[in-house]
Every structure is written in C-alpha cells, then in structure tokens.
Design a protein around this motif. Structure first.
Motif, PDB file in Angstrom:
ATOM      1  N   LYS A 102      -9.672   6.516  -0.825  1.00 20.91           N
ATOM      2  CA  LYS A 102     -10.784   5.793  -0.198  1.00 20.91           C
ATOM      3  C   LYS A 102     -11.191   4.542  -0.976  1.00 20.91           C
ATOM      4  O   LYS A 102     -12.138   3.859  -0.609  1.00 20.91           O
ATOM      5  CB  LYS A 102     -11.980   6.730  -0.034  1.00 20.91           C
ATOM      6  N   SER A 103     -10.461   4.218  -2.026  1.00 15.48           N
ATOM      7  CA  SER A 103     -10.851   3.125  -2.916  1.00 15.48           C
ATOM      8  C   SER A 103     -10.519   1.732  -2.387  1.00 15.48           C
ATOM      9  O   SER A 103     -11.103   0.756  -2.840  1.00 15.48           O
ATOM     10  CB  SER A 103     -10.172   3.290  -4.278  1.00 15.48           C
ATOM     11  N   GLU A 104      -9.579   1.629  -1.478  1.00 15.29           N
ATOM     12  CA  GLU A 104      -9.105   0.331  -0.984  1.00 15.29           C
ATOM     13  C   GLU A 104      -8.591  -0.546  -2.116  1.00 15.29           C
ATOM     14  O   GLU A 104      -8.700  -1.776  -2.078  1.00 15.29           O
ATOM     15  CB  GLU A 104     -10.191  -0.375  -0.174  1.00 15.29           C
ATOM     16  N   ALA A 105      -8.016   0.079  -3.124  1.00 14.95           N
ATOM     17  CA  ALA A 105      -7.494  -0.653  -4.279  1.00 14.95           C
ATOM     18  C   ALA A 105      -6.429  -1.670  -3.881  1.00 14.95           C
ATOM     19  O   ALA A 105      -6.310  -2.725  -4.503  1.00 14.95           O
ATOM     20  CB  ALA A 105      -6.922   0.322  -5.303  1.00 14.95           C
ATOM     21  N   GLY A 106      -5.677  -1.378  -2.841  1.00 13.37           N
ATOM     22  CA  GLY A 106      -4.631  -2.290  -2.390  1.00 13.37           C
ATOM     23  C   GLY A 106      -5.156  -3.609  -1.858  1.00 13.37           C
ATOM     24  O   GLY A 106      -4.388  -4.561  -1.718  1.00 13.37           O
ATOM     25  N   ASN A 107      -6.454  -3.682  -1.588  1.00 11.89           N
ATOM     26  CA  ASN A 107      -7.057  -4.929  -1.110  1.00 11.89           C
ATOM     27  C   ASN A 107      -7.565  -5.806  -2.246  1.00 11.89           C
ATOM     28  O   ASN A 107      -8.127  -6.861  -1.998  1.00 11.89           O
ATOM     29  CB  ASN A 107      -8.230  -4.622  -0.162  1.00 11.89           C
ATOM     30  N   ARG A 108      -7.371  -5.354  -3.467  1.00 13.79           N
ATOM     31  CA  ARG A 108      -7.888  -6.079  -4.631  1.00 13.79           C
ATOM     32  C   ARG A 108      -6.770  -6.795  -5.365  1.00 13.79           C
ATOM     33  O   ARG A 108      -5.624  -6.373  -5.345  1.00 13.79           O
ATOM     34  CB  ARG A 108      -8.584  -5.096  -5.580  1.00 13.79           C
TER      35      ARG A 108
END
Length: 172
Positions: A102-108
């Motif tokens: 749920k972190s959406e790390a791939g968008n960073r």
C-alpha cells in the motif's frame, strides 16, 4: 553501548539473526551512521530505471525495499519512544507486507526515497542521543514479547543490514 552487552531477554527471538549480523566492536551511534551511509552507497549503484526491478515476481522492488526500511524504522522509533517513556501498553505488531503493497513506493523517485531514509535515520539518531543509560535499559512489551530500548536500536541497524545484504545479492 555495544551489541555484546545485550541479553537475549531484551528482544524477541525473531530478531536474533539481525542481532547476530551486527559488528561487535562498534557502538550503536557509529552503527546508525555507517548503516545509513552503506544504504545510500548501495542504492546509488543501482540505476534509477532498476528501482522497479523484482528478482522474482512475488518479491519487492528496490523502491519497495527502501520504503519498507523507512516504514519499519518509523515503527521501531515509536516503539522505542513508548518504552523509553514508561508506557505499559503492549505495542502491537504490524503487517509489513501490507505496508509495502500500500506504500506506492513505485511512484517515488530514487532520490526522494534515499532522502527520506536519511531523514528518518537522522531522527533515530536524535532520539537515541536523547536517551540516558537508564532509559536505554527500560523494557516494555513489543508485539507480545519483552524488548529494551537499546535492543530496539540494534534491531533497526540489523534490519537495515539484512536488507542491504539482499540488495547486494539480488539487485546488483
């Protein structure tokens, strides 16, 4: 404060591998600093386009590993603070897999993840620098097991070292 001074009664057995992988001759303060530098160095050797790479379909990407380290360190900071302040609450566990997904790390961007990791570690260093020796010895309940404030600091370092090793072995 060195890891050799820890008793196995100061942390849950689950964390023994993290504790075992910590250099015995270094202080927690030195380990906090060298640990974040090692993380920064290894993530700089990974090209930005590989931050979405997974070495197996069910494994985390490099970005997710970094976000996981950030999230876990924050959780452990909170645990250390609660125990340091004498809070008798049984501190709950958390689902680290759910946090990652749920972190959406791939968008960073890689730089934003590295910068946040550095800031979170600076916060850990400041927190631990504020603790006296008696405070470091305080014990509380972390995920239904006893833990001392000082052991939590070493667990933070050992956890990061564990993931640095995986990054070296699987992502380089």
């Amino acid at each position: 404060m060195e890891v050799d001074r820890l008793s196995s009664e100061e942390y849950p057995a689950f964390y023994q591998d993290y504790i075992n992988n910590i250099p015995r001759e270094a202080s927690l303060g030195m380990l906090f600093k060298s640990n974040i530098e090692n993380l920064k160095d290894i993530t700089r050797t990974i090209s930005p386009d590989k931050f979405s790479y997974r070495y197996a379909p069910e494994k985390w990407s490099v970005a997710e590993v970094l976000q996981h380290l950030i999230d876990v360190e924050r959780v452990f900071q909170y645990r250390a603070l609660c125990i340091a302040r004498g809070d008798k609450t049984s501190l709950p566990g958390f689902d680290h897999e759910d946090y990652v997904f749920k972190s959406e790390a791939g968008n960073r961007s890689p730089d934003s993840l590295r910068e946040e990791a550095k800031i979170v570690r600076s916060s850990s260093i400041a927190l631990y620098n504020s603790f006296s020796e008696p405070v470091l010895m305080r014990k509380g309940n972390m995920n239904n097991a006893p833990a001392s404030v000082r052991a939590i600091g070493f667990i933070i370092v050992g956890h990061t070292r564990h993931h640095i090793k995986i990054l070296r072995e699987k992502y380089l």
